[in-house]
Design an enzyme around this catalytic site. Structure first.
Site, PDB file in Angstrom:
ATOM      1  N   SER A   1       0.813  -1.218   0.000  1.00 20.08           N
ATOM      2  CA  SER A   1       0.000   0.000   0.000  1.00 20.08           C
ATOM      3  C   SER A   1       0.850   1.272   0.000  1.00 20.08           C
ATOM      4  O   SER A   1       1.814   1.401   0.771  1.00 20.08           O
ATOM      5  CB  SER A   1      -0.926   0.017   1.222  1.00 20.08           C
ATOM      6  OG  SER A   1      -1.656   1.224   1.272  1.00 20.08           O
TER       7      SER A   1
ATOM      8  N   SER B   1      -0.674   4.103   0.702  1.00 26.12           N
ATOM      9  CA  SER B   1      -1.447   5.032   1.527  1.00 26.12           C
ATOM     10  C   SER B   1      -0.631   5.705   2.624  1.00 26.12           C
ATOM     11  O   SER B   1      -0.791   6.907   2.862  1.00 26.12           O
ATOM     12  CB  SER B   1      -2.658   4.313   2.127  1.00 26.12           C
ATOM     13  OG  SER B   1      -3.586   3.981   1.116  1.00 26.12           O
TER      14      SER B   1
ATOM     15  N   LYS C   1     -13.618  -4.362   2.451  1.00 27.56           N
ATOM     16  CA  LYS C   1     -14.575  -3.268   2.247  1.00 27.56           C
ATOM     17  C   LYS C   1     -16.002  -3.688   2.589  1.00 27.56           C
ATOM     18  O   LYS C   1     -16.786  -2.884   3.093  1.00 27.56           O
ATOM     19  CB  LYS C   1     -14.482  -2.743   0.815  1.00 27.56           C
ATOM     20  CG  LYS C   1     -13.164  -2.035   0.530  1.00 27.56           C
ATOM     21  CD  LYS C   1     -13.110  -1.447  -0.856  1.00 27.56           C
ATOM     22  CE  LYS C   1     -11.765  -0.761  -1.100  1.00 27.56           C
ATOM     23  NZ  LYS C   1     -11.696  -0.131  -2.432  1.00 27.56           N
TER      24      LYS C   1
ATOM     25  N   GLY D   1     -15.917  -5.371  -5.969  1.00 27.48           N
ATOM     26  CA  GLY D   1     -16.131  -4.277  -5.028  1.00 27.48           C
ATOM     27  C   GLY D   1     -15.550  -2.962  -5.491  1.00 27.48           C
ATOM     28  O   GLY D   1     -16.123  -1.895  -5.231  1.00 27.48           O
ATOM     29  N   ALA D   2     -14.413  -3.003  -6.176  1.00 27.73           N
ATOM     30  CA  ALA D   2     -13.798  -1.766  -6.655  1.00 27.73           C
ATOM     31  C   ALA D   2     -14.707  -1.061  -7.650  1.00 27.73           C
ATOM     32  O   ALA D   2     -14.821   0.172  -7.652  1.00 27.73           O
ATOM     33  CB  ALA D   2     -12.442  -2.064  -7.295  1.00 27.73           C
TER      34      ALA D   2
ATOM     35  N   ARG E   1     -16.928 -11.298 -16.691  1.00 27.36           N
ATOM     36  CA  ARG E   1     -16.793 -12.681 -17.173  1.00 27.36           C
ATOM     37  C   ARG E   1     -18.081 -13.456 -16.915  1.00 27.36           C
ATOM     38  O   ARG E   1     -18.548 -14.212 -17.768  1.00 27.36           O
ATOM     39  CB  ARG E   1     -15.604 -13.350 -16.465  1.00 27.36           C
ATOM     40  CG  ARG E   1     -15.260 -14.726 -17.016  1.00 27.36           C
ATOM     41  CD  ARG E   1     -14.132 -15.355 -16.217  1.00 27.36           C
ATOM     42  NE  ARG E   1     -12.945 -14.531 -16.195  1.00 27.36           N
ATOM     43  CZ  ARG E   1     -11.991 -14.555 -17.128  1.00 27.36           C
ATOM     44  NH1 ARG E   1     -12.118 -15.373 -18.167  1.00 27.36           N
ATOM     45  NH2 ARG E   1     -10.931 -13.781 -17.032  1.00 27.36           N
TER      46      ARG E   1
ATOM     47  N   MET F   1      -7.779   0.981 -13.429  1.00 31.60           N
ATOM     48  CA  MET F   1      -7.886   1.392 -12.034  1.00 31.60           C
ATOM     49  C   MET F   1      -6.718   0.877 -11.198  1.00 31.60           C
ATOM     50  O   MET F   1      -6.517   1.344 -10.073  1.00 31.60           O
ATOM     51  CB  MET F   1      -9.232   0.924 -11.450  1.00 31.60           C
ATOM     52  CG  MET F   1     -10.403   1.719 -11.998  1.00 31.60           C
ATOM     53  SD  MET F   1     -12.057   1.031 -11.640  1.00 31.60           S
ATOM     54  CE  MET F   1     -12.069   0.991  -9.852  1.00 31.60           C
TER      55      MET F   1
END
Length: 272
Positions: free
Chosen positions: A14, A16, A65, A130-131, A152, A211
């Site tokens: 990450s 972040s 998430k 989820g993204a 898919r 993304m």
């Protein structure tokens, strides 16, 4: 100093902590921010421990998430519709509020950083995880002419269409036509793979966005380039943009995004 963290499994990759450390220096906010890897089987117990230790907020990454959505006491409106949480804020009375900032990060990158027009355009979103769920509402609010979601497995795309009736679901095998913007929201780039879409979708006029991000162009962007696409971007700007939205949600201060994107891009290049 106030304490914040990103939680996920794994977490070593990450960026972040670097992003929020740069934000804090830029805005003269007194805080620390770290990456914490949580066990896959005890999310709630471990998160309560961190809250008791005094953490004031968390970013949430894969695969938690959905767990974060179930965990919090309250949800923002955009988190309710996305049914996913990537930002948690701890209030003074101990209550927890969940938000999702991925969509804001994506839209800001597309419209403000890249200067790509979304209104009245035909957009293709690849993937139904989820993204993707977290960015659909802002994309719809940008008023495209159409928003097609391909996956898919058709059933998963149709499940998202149940929640977001503005989108048109289809399977990868059914894809055809011409699009102005293709967004890869699958995790294929993490393993150097490609989403199985026809080459006919790529032309010199189509814009391609992944993304995911990396120091080198992702497999999807390399493939699009080889087929003649010229307007391309990975998701580093989205990552920094969603982090800025989280930072503002916690601190009430909006950091500048572009200097942090530039700094991280330079660091990624040096690292390779």
């Amino acid at each position: 100093m106030d304490r914040y963290a990103v939680i996920g499994h794994p977490i070593t990759h990450s960026l972040s902590p670097q992003i929020h450390t740069l934000f804090a220096a830029q805005t003269t906010q007194s805080l620390t921010y770290e990456g914490i890897e949580l066990p896959l089987t005890s999310f709630e117990t471990r998160l309560w421990q961190l809250i008791k230790e005094g953490y004031l907020g968390f970013n949430v990454t894969m695969p938690f998430k959905g767990d974060a959505f179930d965990f919090v006491d309250e949800l923002t409106e955009r988190a309710k519709r996305a049914r996913a949480v990537n930002t948690i804020k701890i209030l003074a009375d101990g209550r927890t509020i969940g938000d999702t900032t991925d969509g804001v990060g994506l839209l800001n990158d597309l419209q403000q950083h890249l200067k790509w027009t979304l209104e009245d355009t035909h957009i293709l979103m690849l993937g139904a995880g989820g993204a993707v769920r977290g960015v659909l509402e802002p994309l719809i609010e940008a008023n495209p002419a159409s928003l097609t979601l391909a996956n898919r497995t058709l059933e998963k795309a149709e499940e998202l269409a149940d929640d977001f009736p503005e989108i048109t679901p289809c399977s990868f095998a059914e894809l055809s036509g011409r699009f102005d913007l293709i967004i890869n929201g699958t995790s294929a780039s993490l393993s150097g793979m490609l989403p199985p879409i026809p080459e006919s979708l790529i032309n010199p006029g189509v814009k391609c966005y992944d993304m995911m991000y990396s120091a080198e162009p992702t497999a999807f962007l390399k493939w699009a380039t080889s087929l003649g696409a010229v307007d391309l971007s990975d998701g580093l700007g989205m990552l920094v943009g969603q982090a800025a939205e989280s930072f503002n949600y916690w601190r009430g201060v909006s950091p500048e995004v572009q200097p942090v994107i530039d700094e991280l891009r330079q660091r990624l290049t040096i690292a390779t």
